[in-house]
Write an enzyme that holds these catalytic residues in place. Structure first.
Site, PDB file in Angstrom:
ATOM      1  CE  LYS A   1       0.588   6.237  -0.737  1.00  7.75           C
ATOM      2  NZ  LYS A   1       1.650   6.041   0.286  1.00  7.75           N
TER       3      LYS A   1
ATOM      4  CD  GLU B   1      -5.617  -9.626  -1.029  1.00 11.31           C
ATOM      5  OE1 GLU B   1      -5.795 -10.319  -0.054  1.00 11.31           O
ATOM      6  OE2 GLU B   1      -5.808 -10.151  -2.226  1.00 11.31           O
TER       7      GLU B   1
ATOM      8  CB  CYS C   1      -0.595 -10.146   5.408  1.00 10.78           C
ATOM      9  SG  CYS C   1      -0.485 -11.036   3.785  1.00 10.78           S
TER      10      CYS C   1
ATOM     11  CD  GLU D   1      -1.756  -7.582  10.728  1.00 16.30           C
ATOM     12  OE1 GLU D   1      -2.252  -6.204  10.810  1.00 16.30           O
ATOM     13  OE2 GLU D   1      -1.423  -8.271   9.902  1.00 16.30           O
TER      14      GLU D   1
HETATM   15  P1  NAD Z   1      -1.057   0.866   5.921  1.00 18.70           P
HETATM   16  O1  NAD Z   1      -2.641   0.488   5.857  1.00 18.70           O
HETATM   17  O2  NAD Z   1      -0.626   1.694   6.892  1.00 18.70           O
HETATM   18  O3  NAD Z   1      -0.425   1.406   4.544  1.00 18.70           O
HETATM   19  C1  NAD Z   1      -0.764   0.788   3.425  1.00 18.70           C
HETATM   20  C2  NAD Z   1      -0.854   1.645   2.204  1.00 18.70           C
HETATM   21  O4  NAD Z   1      -2.053   2.592   2.454  1.00 18.70           O
HETATM   22  C3  NAD Z   1       0.204   2.727   2.178  1.00 18.70           C
HETATM   23  O5  NAD Z   1       0.612   2.747   1.038  1.00 18.70           O
HETATM   24  C4  NAD Z   1      -0.161   3.792   2.859  1.00 18.70           C
HETATM   25  O6  NAD Z   1       0.495   5.035   2.522  1.00 18.70           O
HETATM   26  C5  NAD Z   1      -1.299   4.191   2.279  1.00 18.70           C
HETATM   27  N1  NAD Z   1      -2.463   4.869   3.115  1.00 18.70           N
HETATM   28  C6  NAD Z   1      -2.652   4.990   4.372  1.00 18.70           C
HETATM   29  N2  NAD Z   1      -3.768   5.874   4.649  1.00 18.70           N
HETATM   30  C7  NAD Z   1      -4.423   6.097   3.464  1.00 18.70           C
HETATM   31  C8  NAD Z   1      -5.519   6.597   3.075  1.00 18.70           C
HETATM   32  N3  NAD Z   1      -6.260   7.265   4.203  1.00 18.70           N
HETATM   33  N4  NAD Z   1      -5.912   6.709   1.779  1.00 18.70           N
HETATM   34  C9  NAD Z   1      -5.091   6.100   0.934  1.00 18.70           C
HETATM   35  N5  NAD Z   1      -3.932   5.350   1.135  1.00 18.70           N
HETATM   36  C10 NAD Z   1      -3.729   5.261   2.374  1.00 18.70           C
HETATM   37  O7  NAD Z   1      -0.408  -0.749   5.973  1.00 18.70           O
HETATM   38  P2  NAD Z   1       1.095  -0.876   6.519  1.00 18.70           P
HETATM   39  O8  NAD Z   1       1.383  -0.714   7.642  1.00 18.70           O
HETATM   40  O9  NAD Z   1       2.089  -0.447   5.136  1.00 18.70           O
HETATM   41  O10 NAD Z   1       0.938  -2.480   5.952  1.00 18.70           O
HETATM   42  C11 NAD Z   1       0.809  -3.369   7.168  1.00 18.70           C
HETATM   43  C12 NAD Z   1      -0.467  -4.108   6.983  1.00 18.70           C
HETATM   44  O11 NAD Z   1      -1.024  -4.645   5.754  1.00 18.70           O
HETATM   45  C13 NAD Z   1      -0.791  -5.249   7.943  1.00 18.70           C
HETATM   46  O12 NAD Z   1      -2.026  -5.086   8.533  1.00 18.70           O
HETATM   47  C14 NAD Z   1      -0.899  -6.339   7.137  1.00 18.70           C
HETATM   48  O13 NAD Z   1      -1.613  -7.349   7.395  1.00 18.70           O
HETATM   49  C15 NAD Z   1      -1.384  -5.926   5.680  1.00 18.70           C
HETATM   50  N6  NAD Z   1      -1.066  -6.650   4.659  1.00 18.70           N
HETATM   51  C16 NAD Z   1      -2.093  -7.636   4.082  1.00 18.70           C
HETATM   52  C17 NAD Z   1      -2.033  -8.461   3.070  1.00 18.70           C
HETATM   53  C18 NAD Z   1      -2.822  -9.300   2.512  1.00 18.70           C
HETATM   54  O14 NAD Z   1      -2.635  -9.905   1.418  1.00 18.70           O
HETATM   55  N7  NAD Z   1      -3.975  -9.342   3.367  1.00 18.70           N
HETATM   56  C19 NAD Z   1      -0.706  -8.510   2.598  1.00 18.70           C
HETATM   57  C20 NAD Z   1       0.498  -7.570   3.122  1.00 18.70           C
HETATM   58  C21 NAD Z   1       0.239  -6.812   4.115  1.00 18.70           C
END
Ligand code: NAD
Length: 499
Positions: free
Chosen positions: A184, A259, A293, A392
């Site tokens: 997804k 992550e 991240c 963040e």
């Molecule tokens: P997000 O949490 O908003 O979304 C990530 C994914 O989760 C998307 O595909 C979204 O549609 C899905 N999602 C949202 N709500 C959901 C739910 N209730 N159930 C299932 N799926 C759901 O994150 P973002 O804004 O897309 O990405 C940025 C974040 O990702 C930042 O916090 C960043 O630090 C983190 N990140 C972490 C790493 C790591 O390796 N630690 C790497 C890259 C990004």
């Protein structure tokens, strides 16, 4: 602003289920927009529970009845290598799609696509050599051994920052281990994965092994997490989303890899190679549009070097080239979405209210108002307890905090909920190791920017995540260890009910 350089063919995005590109069951769509001008690029299916049900059913059938799981490792590896080749042959096209969709500067996008190809190469190699078990001989009476088996249908949920590379970071080990999956992708960045479905097909991946359901997190994502036939969820995204996912997955006892977010410290001691530390600090937070991240978003400078370092830093940040992400010279492109830009801007407002000083940037570059652009921004006069030093921001924003002593900086670096990465700069070997081991984070780099070795465990501690991926650690997550106990002789068996 659409650059003529951006020319790349874009098709309406489709779900990819059971080896077929299909509309979503409900027929609903949304638009993905170009962050450089906020104009729509194409439509994306807004999948829901029905699409997830179809995709999971296809993945389940492919797992249970298809050839993938039982295929000779050499054959599976050959397909994964063909996928790697397919990615590497299409670096330019995939990079253009990624840049168009996310605003990532084209040069950096190419680097990320190459990394995605390497992810497949690397895990193909890992499958060849490291899908191994252990043996436990017991006094000549037993031989116990373990085998690694695929878990089943995996749910992979990815964010919009470097979306293609991050998807392959999960996909490659997941498939290499013999699982099937449903991905997804994030709703703001669907294009590169959509193009990838054709590469996968050309590589000869059996239908149903890899499925994609586009849609919103709260609908498609949540349905994937709740599905009883999905055994594990590998998630990358925000900490809050991770918490929600764990709650939703509890009833079906999911295995999770999380992550999550970060607020990583960069600690520069007075004896460091200050020129290199400056290069790394600037690159570490302003590359990938600050949407990284592991960004070193809190810079701790020892007091004795604070003034001269900050002067140089200001000059460098002022000169970061913001602009059209398709321009080869651009260093900082537009942020992914207007909503995200507003969130980042909100933090600049917070910084002012908290009494910090926006020393460089903070505004919209002239002539770029139509896109989600923000100047590279430097915040000074920051105290560690301020929100801008604790939360963040996920944009091109660096906060700087002075320190006097080693102990003090360790305490400050750790005084945050996150624990993803840390960067330590000093020429003192003893101090480098001691400080590194005192920092509460999953990863530390000493005298280095974020250079990755794909064999090493990647992941965070505290609110930055659960578990590690990378190298054999990915196989820990994507396989089930089965222990087989073999009696080699006639050991004693109590004879209940015999007399
Ligand atoms: P997000 O949490 O908003 O979304 C990530 C994914 O989760 C998307 O595909 C979204 O549609 C899905 N999602 C949202 N709500 C959901 C739910 N209730 N159930 C299932 N799926 C759901 O994150 P973002 O804004 O897309 O990405 C940025 C974040 O990702 C930042 O916090 C960043 O630090 C983190 N990140 C972490 C790493 C790591 O390796 N630690 C790497 C890259 C990004």
């Amino acid at each position: 602003m659409t650059s003529s350089l951006s020319s790349v063919r874009v098709e309406p995005v489709r779900q990819y289920i059971g080896g077929k590109r299909v509309e979503s069951a409900g027929g609903e769509t949304f638009e993905t927009v170009n962050p450089a001008d906020n104009r729509p690029i194409t439509t994306v299916p807004a999948g829901d529970e029905r699409d997830i049900d179809r995709a999971v059913a296809a993945a389940k059938e492919a797992f249970e009845k298809g050839p993938w799981r039982k295929m000779k490792v050499a054959e599976r590896v050959a397909i994964l290598e063909r996928i790697a080749d397919g990615i590497l042959e299409h670096v330019e096209e995939l990079a253009r799609l990624e840049t168009l969709d996310t605003g990532l500067p084209i040069k950096q996008a190419r680097g990320q696509i190459r990394r995605a190809g390497q992810n497949f190469r690397f895990f193909a190699d890992m499958a060849r050599h490291r899908l191994t078990g252990e043996t436990y001989p017991v006094d000549g009476t037993f031989l116990n051994y373990t085998v690694r088996r695929p878990v089943g249908v995996a749910g992979l949920i990815t964010p919009w920052n470097t979306p293609f590379m991050l998807s392959t970071w999960k996909l490659a080990p997941c498939l290499a281990a013999g699982n099937t999956c449903v991905l997804k992708p994030a709703e703001w960045s669907p294009l590169s994965i959509d193009r990838f479905t054709r590469i996968v097909e050309e590589a000869g991946l059996p239908p149903g092994v890899f499925n994609v359901v586009h849609g919103y997190g709260e609908t498609a994502g949540a349905a994937l997490v709740r599905h009883p036939d999905v055994r594990l969820i590998s998630f990358t995204g925000e900490t809050r989303t991770g918490m929600e996912i764990m709650r939703n997955g509890a009833d079906t006892l999911k295995r999770f890899s999380m992550e999550l977010g970060g607020k990583s410290p960069v600690i520069v001691f007075e004896d460091a190679d200050l020129d290199r530390a400056l290069d790394a600090a600037v690159f570490g937070v302003y590359s990938l549009n600050g949407e990284r991240c592991t960004a070193g978003s809190r810079l701790f400078l020892q007091e004795s070097i604070y003034e001269p370092f900050v002067e140089k830093l200001k000059e460098r940040v002022r000169r970061i080239r913001v602009g059209d992400p398709f321009d080869e010279r651009t260093e900082l492109g537009p942020l992914i979405h207007r909503e995200h830009l507003n969130r980042v801007r909100g933090y600049l407002e917070t910084a002012r209210e908290e009494g910090a000083e926006i020393a460089v940037g903070g505004g919209t570059p002239a002539g770029l108002e139509a896109g989600n652009y923000l100047e590279a921004t430097l915040i000074l006069g920051v105290r560690n307890e301020m929100r801008v030093a604790q939360e963040e921001i996920f944009g091109p924003v660096l906060t700087v905090i002075p320190f006097r002593e080693e102990e003090e900086v360790i305490e400050k670096a750790n005084d945050v909920i996150y624990g993803l990465a840390a960067y330590v700069w000093t020429e003192n070997l003893e101090r480098a190791h001691n400080v590194a081991q005192s920092i509460e984070s999953g990863m530390v780099w000493i005298n280095s920017q974020n250079v990755r070795d794909l064999r090493t465990p990647f992941g965070g501690s505290k609110y930055s995540g659960i578990g590690r991926e990378g190298g054999t650690h990915s196989f820990e997550f994507f396989t089930e260890v089965q222990t087989i106990h073999v009696a080699l002789g006639k050991h004693a068996i109590p004879r209940f009910g015999a007399e």
